[in-house]
Design a protein around this motif. Structure first.
Motif, PDB file in Angstrom:
ATOM      1  N   TYR A  82       0.839  -0.962  -0.071  1.00 19.19           N
ATOM      2  CA  TYR A  82       0.293   0.044   0.047  1.00 19.19           C
ATOM      3  C   TYR A  82       0.715   1.444   0.270  1.00 19.19           C
ATOM      4  O   TYR A  82       1.395   1.488   0.917  1.00 19.19           O
ATOM      5  N   PRO A  83       0.977   1.918  -1.476  1.00 16.81           N
ATOM      6  CA  PRO A  83       2.325   3.020  -1.054  1.00 16.81           C
ATOM      7  C   PRO A  83       1.670   3.685  -0.025  1.00 16.81           C
ATOM      8  O   PRO A  83       2.743   4.881  -0.138  1.00 16.81           O
ATOM      9  N   GLU A  84       0.484   4.164   0.024  1.00 19.49           N
ATOM     10  CA  GLU A  84       0.194   5.263   1.242  1.00 19.49           C
ATOM     11  C   GLU A  84       0.495   5.088   2.689  1.00 19.49           C
ATOM     12  O   GLU A  84      -0.069   5.317   3.487  1.00 19.49           O
ATOM     13  N   VAL A  85       0.726   3.596   2.637  1.00 22.94           N
ATOM     14  CA  VAL A  85       0.937   3.126   4.202  1.00 22.94           C
ATOM     15  C   VAL A  85       1.834   4.333   5.211  1.00 22.94           C
ATOM     16  O   VAL A  85       2.358   5.046   4.858  1.00 22.94           O
ATOM     17  N   LYS A  86       0.245   3.643   6.578  1.00 24.94           N
ATOM     18  CA  LYS A  86       1.430   4.899   7.519  1.00 24.94           C
ATOM     19  C   LYS A  86       2.435   4.135   8.496  1.00 24.94           C
ATOM     20  O   LYS A  86       1.984   3.192   8.661  1.00 24.94           O
ATOM     21  N   TYR A  87       2.968   4.482   8.790  1.00 22.25           N
ATOM     22  CA  TYR A  87       5.048   4.236   9.285  1.00 22.25           C
ATOM     23  C   TYR A  87       5.227   4.651  10.129  1.00 22.25           C
ATOM     24  O   TYR A  87       5.231   6.189  10.273  1.00 22.25           O
ATOM     25  N   LYS A 130      14.257   7.952   9.225  1.00 21.35           N
ATOM     26  CA  LYS A 130      14.117   8.483   8.302  1.00 21.35           C
ATOM     27  C   LYS A 130      13.684   8.830   7.326  1.00 21.35           C
ATOM     28  O   LYS A 130      12.925   8.167   6.525  1.00 21.35           O
ATOM     29  N   ASN A 131      14.545   9.193   6.600  1.00 24.07           N
ATOM     30  CA  ASN A 131      16.116   9.377   5.867  1.00 24.07           C
ATOM     31  C   ASN A 131      15.936   7.611   4.695  1.00 24.07           C
ATOM     32  O   ASN A 131      15.526   7.264   3.627  1.00 24.07           O
ATOM     33  N   ILE A 132      15.850   6.901   5.008  1.00 22.79           N
ATOM     34  CA  ILE A 132      16.298   5.953   5.974  1.00 22.79           C
ATOM     35  C   ILE A 132      14.828   5.048   4.488  1.00 22.79           C
ATOM     36  O   ILE A 132      15.129   4.457   3.289  1.00 22.79           O
ATOM     37  N   VAL A 133      13.316   5.294   5.184  1.00 32.20           N
ATOM     38  CA  VAL A 133      12.497   4.674   4.745  1.00 32.20           C
ATOM     39  C   VAL A 133      11.988   5.296   4.197  1.00 32.20           C
ATOM     40  O   VAL A 133      11.510   4.913   3.569  1.00 32.20           O
ATOM     41  N   ILE A 158       8.479   4.995   1.551  1.00 35.90           N
ATOM     42  CA  ILE A 158       7.734   5.321   3.606  1.00 35.90           C
ATOM     43  C   ILE A 158       6.947   7.073   2.196  1.00 35.90           C
ATOM     44  O   ILE A 158       8.256   7.951   2.634  1.00 35.90           O
ATOM     45  N   LYS A 159       5.723   7.384   2.209  1.00 34.05           N
ATOM     46  CA  LYS A 159       5.690   8.753   2.222  1.00 34.05           C
ATOM     47  C   LYS A 159       4.910   9.128   3.446  1.00 34.05           C
ATOM     48  O   LYS A 159       4.664  10.459   3.613  1.00 34.05           O
ATOM     49  N   ASN A 160       3.950   8.217   4.285  1.00 33.00           N
ATOM     50  CA  ASN A 160       3.792   9.028   5.493  1.00 33.00           C
ATOM     51  C   ASN A 160       4.612   8.184   6.527  1.00 33.00           C
ATOM     52  O   ASN A 160       4.358   7.030   7.056  1.00 33.00           O
ATOM     53  N   ILE A 161       4.810   9.043   7.300  1.00 33.76           N
ATOM     54  CA  ILE A 161       5.879   9.007   8.471  1.00 33.76           C
ATOM     55  C   ILE A 161       5.119   9.637   9.787  1.00 33.76           C
ATOM     56  O   ILE A 161       4.830  10.900   9.306  1.00 33.76           O
ATOM     57  N   ILE A 162       4.671   8.315  10.797  1.00 41.31           N
ATOM     58  CA  ILE A 162       4.112   9.003  11.924  1.00 41.31           C
ATOM     59  C   ILE A 162       4.724   9.881  12.941  1.00 41.31           C
ATOM     60  O   ILE A 162       5.825   9.538  12.691  1.00 41.31           O
TER      61      ILE A 162
END
Length: 303
Positions: free
Chosen positions: A247-252, A289-292, A297-301
């Motif tokens: 899911y490209p918009e997954v929240k992580y 954060k830069n790694i993910v 990952i587009k959405n980092i919580i």
């Protein structure tokens, strides 16, 4: 109400890090994983156990006088026999300062929903109840029953879980959840077994289901960052590539290491294997954060 019951080892009121708004977090006892860095060692075992709280003890030794044969011995403090086949009610009840007490309480659905309702006034701004642990899925019948009751009453529900559970159970539970925190600690199966004691195949299967289902937008994948264990570029890249491909918009969410848990291990007579570790500094967290992000990952919580 149903007749199902569950052991709960803690109820945390006014929680603000276990979902949206002000929440009441219910910690279920029992966990199938044995993470080297476990944050809640008092929640690992499924059966209740008796604990001694040093700060409460007045050393009256009433417990020694009331003890049954082979139940305990006293050597400057009480030591309980883990192999004792009976209960420890006599010691819990006779202790005048509550220095001896069980690590958990057995609740019916009616009793626990009553506790939750006491905090309902604080749930108005997106708050609610979060079921955590231990592992909530381990007491599956009760989990299903309490979630159904919460939904009947219009209470926002969330879960914090390793998702080490059968897929059919997951499918049964998720319709009653408004928010889902799914832990994905380690991607490589061999490493996962070494660090948690179990395979991650069930976990990956369940996360694949969640992120490709109608429930995907209420899912947040979490990875606790443990120095010297899973906080590596390889692991974070693998996790990020996997979940973003589903899911490209997954929240992580990346959780910084919490050093406070180690103090709990003396209470349950366990050794904290990682030893003294420090949380990551802001610049180190930025690197993660830069790694993910690089891995998709587009959405980092942000915590």
């Amino acid at each position: 109400m149903t007749t199902s019951k569950a052991y709960v080892f803690d109820i945390k009121r006014f929680a603000v890090h276990d979902g949206y708004g002000i929440r009441t977090t219910i910690f279920f006892k029992g966990c199938p994983l044995r993470c080297k860095w476990c944050q809640n060692p008092e929640g690992l075992e499924t059966k209740p156990r008796v604990l001694w709280f040093e700060k409460n003890c007045i050393h009256c030794r009433l417990c020694e006088k009331a003890s049954m044969p082979n139940q305990m011995h006293y050597d400057e403090r009480p030591y309980f026999n883990k192999e004792y086949s009976g209960n420890f009610d006599n010691l819990v009840h006779i202790c005048p300062s509550s220095a001896i007490r069980y690590d958990s309480t057995l609740y019916t659905v009616e009793e626990l929903i009553s506790k939750i309702e006491e905090d309902r006034v604080f749930f108005k701004r997106n708050g609610g109840v979060t079921f955590s642990g231990g592992e909530p899925f381990l007491q599956k019948d009760f989990l299903v029953d309490i979630l159904k009751e919460c939904k009947k009453r219009g209470i926002h529900t969330a879960i914090e879980s390793s998702f080490y559970a059968n897929l059919e159970l997951v499918k049964q539970v998720v319709p009653y959840l408004d928010l889902i925190f799914a832990d994905l600690k380690v991607f490589d199966e061999t490493d996962h077994k070494a660090m948690t004691g179990v395979s991650n195949q069930k976990i990956l299967q369940n996360i694949e289901y969640l992120l490709t289902s109608e429930h995907k937008d209420k899912v947040i994948i979490r990875t606790p960052l443990i120095p010297g264990y899973n906080a590596t570029e390889r692991n974070l890249s693998q996790i990020s590539s996997f979940i973003s491909s589903l899911y490209p918009e997954v929240k992580y969410e990346l959780l910084n290491y919490n050093p406070l848990a180690s103090s709990k291990y003396d209470l349950v007579d366990m050794e904290y294997e990682p030893g003294k570790l420090k949380p990551f500094a802001p610049d180190e967290l930025e690197t993660f954060k830069n790694i993910v992000k690089k891995a998709g990952i587009k959405n980092i919580i942000e915590v």
